[in-house]
Design a protein around this motif. Structure first.
Motif, PDB file in Angstrom:
ATOM      1  N   CYS A   2       0.995  -1.228  -0.429  1.00 27.47           N
ATOM      2  CA  CYS A   2       0.014   0.180  -0.254  1.00 27.47           C
ATOM      3  C   CYS A   2       0.883   1.628   0.263  1.00 27.47           C
ATOM      4  O   CYS A   2       1.852   1.400   0.854  1.00 27.47           O
ATOM      5  CB  CYS A   2      -0.784  -0.037   1.184  1.00 27.47           C
ATOM      6  N   VAL A   3       0.598   2.310  -0.803  1.00 28.22           N
ATOM      7  CA  VAL A   3       1.437   3.981  -1.178  1.00 28.22           C
ATOM      8  C   VAL A   3      -0.252   4.372  -0.414  1.00 28.22           C
ATOM      9  O   VAL A   3      -0.648   4.713  -0.970  1.00 28.22           O
ATOM     10  CB  VAL A   3       1.887   3.723  -2.160  1.00 28.22           C
ATOM     11  N   ILE A   4       0.210   5.365   0.619  1.00 31.54           N
ATOM     12  CA  ILE A   4      -0.385   6.152   1.409  1.00 31.54           C
ATOM     13  C   ILE A   4      -0.048   7.437   1.666  1.00 31.54           C
ATOM     14  O   ILE A   4       1.435   7.646   1.797  1.00 31.54           O
ATOM     15  CB  ILE A   4      -0.963   5.469   2.473  1.00 31.54           C
TER      16      ILE A   4
ATOM     17  N   CYS B  79       3.597   2.111   2.486  1.00 30.77           N
ATOM     18  CA  CYS B  79       4.704   3.508   1.953  1.00 30.77           C
ATOM     19  C   CYS B  79       3.935   4.607   2.461  1.00 30.77           C
ATOM     20  O   CYS B  79       2.722   4.721   1.725  1.00 30.77           O
ATOM     21  CB  CYS B  79       5.362   2.826   0.805  1.00 30.77           C
ATOM     22  N   ARG B  80       4.744   5.392   2.994  1.00 26.41           N
ATOM     23  CA  ARG B  80       3.438   6.581   3.379  1.00 26.41           C
ATOM     24  C   ARG B  80       4.067   7.459   2.962  1.00 26.41           C
ATOM     25  O   ARG B  80       5.644   7.418   2.452  1.00 26.41           O
ATOM     26  CB  ARG B  80       3.629   7.246   5.072  1.00 26.41           C
ATOM     27  N   MET B  81       3.769   8.243   1.927  1.00 27.91           N
ATOM     28  CA  MET B  81       3.835   9.259   1.126  1.00 27.91           C
ATOM     29  C   MET B  81       3.219  10.767   1.577  1.00 27.91           C
ATOM     30  O   MET B  81       2.918  11.285   2.157  1.00 27.91           O
ATOM     31  CB  MET B  81       4.195   9.315  -0.316  1.00 27.91           C
TER      32      MET B  81
ATOM     33  N   GLN C 189       8.244   1.096  -6.381  1.00 33.78           N
ATOM     34  CA  GLN C 189       9.240  -0.359  -5.997  1.00 33.78           C
ATOM     35  C   GLN C 189       8.435  -0.953  -4.788  1.00 33.78           C
ATOM     36  O   GLN C 189       9.043  -2.097  -3.696  1.00 33.78           O
ATOM     37  CB  GLN C 189       9.889   0.828  -4.442  1.00 33.78           C
ATOM     38  N   MET C 190       7.592  -0.394  -4.552  1.00 31.73           N
ATOM     39  CA  MET C 190       6.340  -1.391  -3.518  1.00 31.73           C
ATOM     40  C   MET C 190       5.698  -2.394  -3.863  1.00 31.73           C
ATOM     41  O   MET C 190       5.933  -3.679  -3.348  1.00 31.73           O
ATOM     42  CB  MET C 190       5.630  -0.944  -3.295  1.00 31.73           C
ATOM     43  N   ALA C 191       5.872  -2.804  -5.800  1.00 33.82           N
ATOM     44  CA  ALA C 191       5.137  -3.697  -6.670  1.00 33.82           C
ATOM     45  C   ALA C 191       6.643  -4.689  -6.185  1.00 33.82           C
ATOM     46  O   ALA C 191       5.777  -6.508  -6.492  1.00 33.82           O
ATOM     47  CB  ALA C 191       5.325  -3.168  -7.621  1.00 33.82           C
ATOM     48  N   ALA C 192       7.726  -4.588  -6.868  1.00 31.79           N
ATOM     49  CA  ALA C 192       9.316  -5.097  -6.455  1.00 31.79           C
ATOM     50  C   ALA C 192       9.856  -5.718  -5.151  1.00 31.79           C
ATOM     51  O   ALA C 192       9.960  -6.640  -5.219  1.00 31.79           O
ATOM     52  CB  ALA C 192       9.886  -4.364  -7.648  1.00 31.79           C
ATOM     53  N   ARG C 193       9.026  -5.305  -3.647  1.00 34.39           N
ATOM     54  CA  ARG C 193      10.123  -5.699  -3.042  1.00 34.39           C
ATOM     55  C   ARG C 193       9.120  -6.865  -2.223  1.00 34.39           C
ATOM     56  O   ARG C 193       7.317  -6.543  -2.175  1.00 34.39           O
ATOM     57  CB  ARG C 193       9.825  -3.859  -1.854  1.00 34.39           C
ATOM     58  N   PRO C 194      10.193  -7.113  -1.521  1.00 36.73           N
ATOM     59  CA  PRO C 194       9.842  -8.722  -1.139  1.00 36.73           C
ATOM     60  C   PRO C 194       8.890  -8.278   0.842  1.00 36.73           C
ATOM     61  O   PRO C 194       9.034  -7.215   1.064  1.00 36.73           O
ATOM     62  CB  PRO C 194      11.136  -9.099  -0.230  1.00 36.73           C
TER      63      PRO C 194
END
Length: 389
Positions: A318-320, A336-338, A353-358
């Motif tokens: 989640c990108v929030i 991941c906070r933005m 980055q979040m899609a690829a991160r373990p």
């Protein structure tokens, strides 16, 4: 003061929830989970609504033995009082009035006190501080008056998060014994079904994408929420545009409806964003979440953000926005906070980055969320305690 068994005898405890309308929002969905889960031989729940038009959950509410009652024009001072008194005379007596209408709860609970209702609850579901700061003196005086009425007439104050508590009950809410944070819980069992086997999860993902016309290998970002200004769909579109420049396979799936949906559709067309699906109001949100790769939630403000908790239950990264309460980070490795001041391109990079991160497996994520304070069993247990029975 709660209600004891002696007070009501053998009959069920009767609760009147006061809400804007029972459409598919976070608050309303939580109330439906409560209604489905609570022991309806011990508790009855009716809903006094301000919306004159039918709403999405009305039929199910009635099917479960509860009432949806129109509360009249809440902008009319005396008209609303007359209708409120009529409702309690016709459908009462009620042991609890549980108000979910922000500052207007002051008015509701004053009327409930006048009718002799013993348990009167003001429930804050949103952090309105930043929004309220932009209004003029007339609005500020209204808010101050309603907060004074809440302090006087509420026997208990509840909040979906700490920021939501401060918004309605003031910065010193934690020192008030009658005010507490109670997380709104959901039934997360639908998120467990396909993760019993990896093959089943992939089948759901492929089926949903085929139904929506989205390629199996697309990078699909998604959002669930009403089309209203606080949800910040305009920024979401900009993130999708920036992501598309970096990843041509990128698609955007938006679930929900609301006043700004037509404007959002128009804006997507104007900027040439064609790989986007407006799915409307759906009953199969768990299925749709399983089809996504990343959940994007750029809200300007939230009381909590139950859709974000559901996304984590589905195992989604989640990108929030930073404005969402920290309490919603149930599985921190997925979040991941933005900052909203950061450009859409930076949000797009964060998505990649979040899609690829373990990350934790869907099974692990579901287990964490299901055992958290956001589970429906804990939520109902808290309400039963607060209602006093």
């Amino acid at each position: 003061m709660g209600i004891s068994q002696k007070d009501v005898g053998s009959r069920p405890l009767r609760i009147l929830h006061v809400v804007g309308g029972m459409d598919r929002g976070g608050l309303e969905t939580w109330l439906m989970h409560v209604l489905r889960t609570i022991d309806r031989t011990r508790f009855t729940m009716d809903f006094l609504v301000h919306a004159a038009q039918p709403c999405a959950y009305d039929e199910e509410i009635r099917a479960l033995g509860s009432r949806v009652i129109y509360g009249g024009d809440h902008h009319s001072l005396w008209g609303y009082k007359k209708r409120f008194d009529e409702v309690l005379a016709l459908h009462g007596p009620y042991d609890v009035v549980h108000s979910h209408v922000a500052y207007f709860s002051g008015r509701v609970l004053r009327l409930a006190a006048g009718q002799g209702v013993r348990v009167r609850i003001a429930h804050s579901h949103s952090d309105r501080a930043a929004r309220e700061a932009k209004f003029g003196i007339k609005r500020r005086l209204y808010v101050q008056l309603m907060q004074r009425m809440i302090r006087r007439f509420a026997t208990a104050g509840l909040a979906a998060s700490e920021p939501a508590a401060a918004s309605l009950f003031g910065a010193n809410w934690a020192s008030e014994r009658s005010v507490e944070v109670v997380h709104c819980g959901l039934d997360f069992s639908p998120y467990a079904e396909p993760i019993e086997r990896a093959q089943g999860r992939e089948q759901v993902r492929e089926q949903v994408r085929a139904e929506l016309g989205i390629a199996p290998d697309a990078l699909l970002i998604g959002h669930v929420g009403r089309f209203e200004a606080p949800k910040n769909h305009a920024h979401l579109l900009e993130v999708a545009r920036s992501l598309r420049r970096r990843e041509p396979r990128a698609w955007l799936l938006m679930v929900g409806d609301g006043a700004l949906r037509a404007d959002t559709e128009r804006r997507a067309s104007e900027v040439g964003l064609d790989q986007v699906v407006f799915a409307g109001v759906r009953e199969d949100v768990p299925r749709l979440l399983r089809a996504m790769d990343v959940f994007v939630f750029p809200s300007i403000f939230e009381g909590l953000g139950l859709a974000l908790v559901e996304a984590q239950a589905a195992g989604l990264p989640c990108v929030i926005s930073q404005s969402i309460p920290q309490e919603a980070d149930v599985v921190p490795e997925l979040v991941c906070r933005m900052g909203l001041e950061q450009q859409a391109g930076l949000w797009a990079e964060a998505v990649l980055q979040m899609a690829a991160r373990p990350r934790p497996s869907a099974r692990q994520a579901h287990r964490v969320v299901a055992n958290s304070s956001f589970c429906i069993a804990q939520s109902v247990e808290n309400l039963v305690r607060i209602y006093g029975r």
